[in-house]
Design a protein around this motif. Structure first.
Motif, PDB file in Angstrom:
ATOM      1  N   ALA A   1       0.842  -1.201   0.000  1.00 51.02           N
ATOM      2  CA  ALA A   1       0.000   0.000   0.000  1.00 51.02           C
ATOM      3  C   ALA A   1       0.875   1.249   0.000  1.00 51.02           C
ATOM      4  O   ALA A   1       0.599   2.224  -0.715  1.00 51.02           O
ATOM      5  CB  ALA A   1      -0.928  -0.007   1.210  1.00 51.02           C
ATOM      6  N   TYR A   2       1.950   1.232   0.795  1.00 49.55           N
ATOM      7  CA  TYR A   2       2.882   2.372   0.851  1.00 49.55           C
ATOM      8  C   TYR A   2       3.572   2.578  -0.491  1.00 49.55           C
ATOM      9  O   TYR A   2       3.650   3.704  -1.012  1.00 49.55           O
ATOM     10  CB  TYR A   2       3.911   2.132   1.954  1.00 49.55           C
ATOM     11  N   LEU A   3       4.074   1.501  -1.066  1.00 45.17           N
ATOM     12  CA  LEU A   3       4.748   1.608  -2.366  1.00 45.17           C
ATOM     13  C   LEU A   3       3.781   2.044  -3.460  1.00 45.17           C
ATOM     14  O   LEU A   3       4.166   2.755  -4.391  1.00 45.17           O
ATOM     15  CB  LEU A   3       5.383   0.264  -2.731  1.00 45.17           C
ATOM     16  N   GLY A   4       2.544   1.624  -3.341  1.00 45.37           N
ATOM     17  CA  GLY A   4       1.536   2.047  -4.308  1.00 45.37           C
ATOM     18  C   GLY A   4       1.325   3.546  -4.292  1.00 45.37           C
ATOM     19  O   GLY A   4       1.201   4.182  -5.350  1.00 45.37           O
ATOM     20  N   ARG A   5       1.288   4.139  -3.120  1.00 44.04           N
ATOM     21  CA  ARG A   5       1.132   5.604  -3.016  1.00 44.04           C
ATOM     22  C   ARG A   5       2.298   6.308  -3.700  1.00 44.04           C
ATOM     23  O   ARG A   5       2.116   7.323  -4.376  1.00 44.04           O
ATOM     24  CB  ARG A   5       1.031   6.024  -1.547  1.00 44.04           C
ATOM     25  N   LYS A   6       3.508   5.781  -3.534  1.00 44.46           N
ATOM     26  CA  LYS A   6       4.677   6.380  -4.186  1.00 44.46           C
ATOM     27  C   LYS A   6       4.603   6.213  -5.705  1.00 44.46           C
ATOM     28  O   LYS A   6       4.936   7.127  -6.468  1.00 44.46           O
ATOM     29  CB  LYS A   6       5.963   5.746  -3.650  1.00 44.46           C
ATOM     30  N   ASN A   7       4.152   5.057  -6.139  1.00 48.66           N
ATOM     31  CA  ASN A   7       4.062   4.781  -7.573  1.00 48.66           C
ATOM     32  C   ASN A   7       3.102   5.738  -8.279  1.00 48.66           C
ATOM     33  O   ASN A   7       3.305   6.105  -9.443  1.00 48.66           O
ATOM     34  CB  ASN A   7       3.601   3.334  -7.782  1.00 48.66           C
ATOM     35  N   LEU A   8       2.071   6.164  -7.567  1.00 40.35           N
ATOM     36  CA  LEU A   8       1.054   7.039  -8.159  1.00 40.35           C
ATOM     37  C   LEU A   8       1.602   8.387  -8.602  1.00 40.35           C
ATOM     38  O   LEU A   8       0.988   9.075  -9.423  1.00 40.35           O
ATOM     39  CB  LEU A   8      -0.082   7.273  -7.153  1.00 40.35           C
ATOM     40  N   GLN A   9       2.754   8.766  -8.075  1.00 38.73           N
ATOM     41  CA  GLN A   9       3.334  10.060  -8.438  1.00 38.73           C
ATOM     42  C   GLN A   9       3.702  10.117  -9.915  1.00 38.73           C
ATOM     43  O   GLN A   9       3.900  11.197 -10.465  1.00 38.73           O
ATOM     44  CB  GLN A   9       4.566  10.328  -7.565  1.00 38.73           C
ATOM     45  N   ARG A  10       3.769   8.963 -10.571  1.00 43.32           N
ATOM     46  CA  ARG A  10       4.123   8.936 -11.996  1.00 43.32           C
ATOM     47  C   ARG A  10       2.937   9.243 -12.908  1.00 43.32           C
ATOM     48  O   ARG A  10       3.119   9.457 -14.103  1.00 43.32           O
ATOM     49  CB  ARG A  10       4.685   7.555 -12.367  1.00 43.32           C
ATOM     50  N   PHE A  11       1.725   9.233 -12.340  1.00 46.97           N
ATOM     51  CA  PHE A  11       0.526   9.357 -13.173  1.00 46.97           C
ATOM     52  C   PHE A  11      -0.274  10.602 -12.801  1.00 46.97           C
ATOM     53  O   PHE A  11      -0.416  10.926 -11.620  1.00 46.97           O
ATOM     54  CB  PHE A  11      -0.354   8.117 -13.017  1.00 46.97           C
ATOM     55  N   SER A  12      -0.789  11.266 -13.822  1.00 52.02           N
ATOM     56  CA  SER A  12      -1.588  12.473 -13.595  1.00 52.02           C
ATOM     57  C   SER A  12      -2.455  12.717 -14.818  1.00 52.02           C
ATOM     58  O   SER A  12      -1.945  12.856 -15.932  1.00 52.02           O
ATOM     59  CB  SER A  12      -0.678  13.684 -13.350  1.00 52.02           C
ATOM     60  N   TRP A  13      -3.769  12.778 -14.620  1.00 53.58           N
ATOM     61  CA  TRP A  13      -4.661  13.097 -15.741  1.00 53.58           C
ATOM     62  C   TRP A  13      -4.370  14.496 -16.274  1.00 53.58           C
ATOM     63  O   TRP A  13      -4.514  14.740 -17.481  1.00 53.58           O
ATOM     64  CB  TRP A  13      -6.118  12.990 -15.313  1.00 53.58           C
ATOM     65  N   ASP A  14      -3.961  15.417 -15.401  1.00 55.18           N
ATOM     66  CA  ASP A  14      -3.644  16.769 -15.879  1.00 55.18           C
ATOM     67  C   ASP A  14      -2.477  16.732 -16.865  1.00 55.18           C
ATOM     68  O   ASP A  14      -2.528  17.352 -17.932  1.00 55.18           O
ATOM     69  CB  ASP A  14      -3.302  17.687 -14.695  1.00 55.18           C
ATOM     70  N   LYS A  15      -1.425  15.994 -16.503  1.00 53.90           N
ATOM     71  CA  LYS A  15      -0.276  15.873 -17.405  1.00 53.90           C
ATOM     72  C   LYS A  15      -0.667  15.138 -18.683  1.00 53.90           C
ATOM     73  O   LYS A  15      -0.236  15.498 -19.789  1.00 53.90           O
ATOM     74  CB  LYS A  15       0.865  15.128 -16.708  1.00 53.90           C
ATOM     75  N   SER A  16      -1.487  14.111 -18.544  1.00 52.59           N
ATOM     76  CA  SER A  16      -1.903  13.337 -19.714  1.00 52.59           C
ATOM     77  C   SER A  16      -2.713  14.196 -20.676  1.00 52.59           C
ATOM     78  O   SER A  16      -2.538  14.109 -21.902  1.00 52.59           O
ATOM     79  CB  SER A  16      -2.716  12.116 -19.275  1.00 52.59           C
ATOM     80  N   ALA A  17      -3.601  15.020 -20.130  1.00 48.80           N
ATOM     81  CA  ALA A  17      -4.414  15.897 -20.976  1.00 48.80           C
ATOM     82  C   ALA A  17      -3.532  16.880 -21.747  1.00 48.80           C
ATOM     83  O   ALA A  17      -3.758  17.137 -22.935  1.00 48.80           O
ATOM     84  CB  ALA A  17      -5.434  16.650 -20.127  1.00 48.80           C
ATOM     85  N   GLU A  18      -2.518  17.410 -21.081  1.00 54.01           N
ATOM     86  CA  GLU A  18      -1.627  18.358 -21.766  1.00 54.01           C
ATOM     87  C   GLU A  18      -0.783  17.658 -22.829  1.00 54.01           C
ATOM     88  O   GLU A  18      -0.564  18.192 -23.914  1.00 54.01           O
ATOM     89  CB  GLU A  18      -0.721  19.054 -20.748  1.00 54.01           C
ATOM     90  N   LYS A  19      -0.332  16.444 -22.531  1.00 57.72           N
ATOM     91  CA  LYS A  19       0.432  15.695 -23.535  1.00 57.72           C
ATOM     92  C   LYS A  19      -0.426  15.367 -24.751  1.00 57.72           C
ATOM     93  O   LYS A  19       0.041  15.411 -25.894  1.00 57.72           O
ATOM     94  CB  LYS A  19       0.989  14.415 -22.919  1.00 57.72           C
ATOM     95  N   LEU A  20      -1.694  15.037 -24.501  1.00 58.15           N
ATOM     96  CA  LEU A  20      -2.599  14.750 -25.615  1.00 58.15           C
ATOM     97  C   LEU A  20      -2.823  15.998 -26.451  1.00 58.15           C
ATOM     98  O   LEU A  20      -2.828  15.947 -27.684  1.00 58.15           O
ATOM     99  CB  LEU A  20      -3.930  14.214 -25.078  1.00 58.15           C
ATOM    100  N   CYS A  21      -2.984  17.136 -25.785  1.00 59.51           N
ATOM    101  CA  CYS A  21      -3.164  18.402 -26.497  1.00 59.51           C
ATOM    102  C   CYS A  21      -1.911  18.741 -27.315  1.00 59.51           C
ATOM    103  O   CYS A  21      -2.003  19.228 -28.449  1.00 59.51           O
ATOM    104  CB  CYS A  21      -3.482  19.519 -25.505  1.00 59.51           C
TER     105      CYS A  21
END
Length: 380
Positions: free
Chosen positions: A346-366
């Motif tokens: 669970a702890y490592l999962g929280r750290k792993n999540l830092q790699r993902f962001s819908w905001d960043k994904s939306a900008e990359k798609l744009c």
């Protein structure tokens, strides 16, 4: 820019991987770029919740494209006519299909090539359509968006797509996914698992999701531990679920497998937040959103060691061979017996999540749309 978008997977109450990607990226693009004009192309009456802002113009095009013959009619005639009328700068399609009958530069999101690697998992007509047209779509698109590095490399290897033509844009999980409180966990167990602890699988009951081996692994886990744990299967039936049903009927611990069907987003959050682990062992995934959803809810993850799943899970999951029932059962035993392991994942999962962001994904798609327009204008 004037942007036309294929939004036929925006279906209220029925969002899966493609629909979630479409929803989360588009609503951010619409909000963050009021200077752009968006034309959302639906293939049936739409829910108003999907008109994300005043710069969105929804258009319904017939016929509903839910069959290969209708795919062709919708994209090559209905969409092509709409694009000719709208005259957008770019056409974005988020579901792997596009039109070959337009001069408008196209950006196509391709999630995976499972139909190439596991063709028997699909009906004949769908398989033939995808195998025939997807290479053509890849070639005709000005740019391709892949949802993982694995899918990018698969496109390069399988279709010979130039690496420089492909942009990787990750998925994420909705912000609605949060850990469950102890009180919520107890109430969730009472509601869904007869008060007992449980493992969870989330996804469509499709052969590629590997429910057959998951069922066999759960049966082995139960025989070895004789514990009270349940297995909850959360999702709809999909194509060719016959072998899955047959395997289920042969389970010794059939009564400990609970099929919930679809559940609300809130119930899904609670199920993740209560589960011992999310056992997600498909044979191939382009990304695997349930891995990230579970991690947002501090749910340990058991995931396949193939395709995109090691890339997405990072070091925050127990990775197993999806074809090895003993490995899957062994990972479930490890989770069951070791509370420290559950806490660590669970702890490592929280750290792993830092790699993902819908905001960043939306900008990359744009950015991918902008690159498509710019490269098309240079060739004009």
């Amino acid at each position: 820019m004037k942007i036309a978008v294929n939004t036929r997977f925006l279906l209220a109450g029925r969002l899966e991987g493609i629909g979630k990607f479409t929803l989360e990226t588009l609503r951010r693009m619409v909000a963050n770029h009021p200077e752009h004009e968006f034309y959302f192309l639906f293939d049936r009456p739409f829910d108003k919740q999907f008109v994300f802002g005043p710069n969105v113009i929804p258009i319904v095009l017939s016929p509903p494209a839910r069959h290969p013959f209708l795919f062709y009619i919708w994209f090559e005639f209905s969409v092509a006519r709409a694009l000719k009328k709208i005259q957008p700068d770019v056409f974005l399609s988020t579901d792997g299909l596009t039109t070959l009958s337009t001069d408008v530069p196209c950006v196509t999101v391709i999630h995976d090539l499972a139909f190439e690697h596991y063709p028997k998992d699909l009906g004949l007509l769908v398989r033939k359509y995808l195998q025939h047209f997807t290479p053509k779509f890849a070639k005709a698109s000005e740019r391709i968006v892949a949802v993982s590095e694995f899918t990018k490399q698969d496109l390069i290897k399988t279709y010979g797509v130039p690496a420089g033509k492909i942009d990787v844009v990750y998925n994420d999980a909705s912000d609605n996914f949060q850990p469950a409180t102890e009180a919520e966990q107890e109430a969730t167990k009472q509601k869904f698992s007869k008060g007992q602890p449980f493992f969870i699988f989330v996804g469509a009951l499709h052969p590629r999701k590997n429910l057959v081996n998951l069922y066999k692994a759960f049966d082995k886990f139960k025989k070895q531990t004789r514990c009270e744990a349940k297995l909850l299967i959360v999702g709809r039936k999909a194509w060719k679920a016959g072998e899955i049903s047959e395997t289920f009927r042969q389970l010794e611990f059939q009564d400990d497998v609970i099929c919930t069907g679809r559940v609300s987003d809130e119930d899904l959050r609670l199920l993740y937040g209560t589960a011992l682990a999310n056992v997600y062992v498909p044979t191939l995934e382009g990304f695997g959103i349930p891995i990230v959803e579970a991690q947002k809810c501090e749910c340990p993850v058991i995931a396949s060691n193939v395709s995109s799943m090691p890339e997405v899970a990072g070091d925050a999951a127990l990775l197993v061979d999806p074809f090895n029932v003993n490995e899957i059962a062994g990972a479930m035993q490890d989770i069951w017996k070791d509370q420290g392991l559950r806490i660590s994942l669970a702890y490592l999962g929280r750290k792993n999540l830092q790699r993902f962001s819908w905001d960043k994904s939306a900008e990359k798609l744009c950015e991918s749309l902008t690159k498509a327009v710019q490269s098309a204008s240079k060739l004009a």
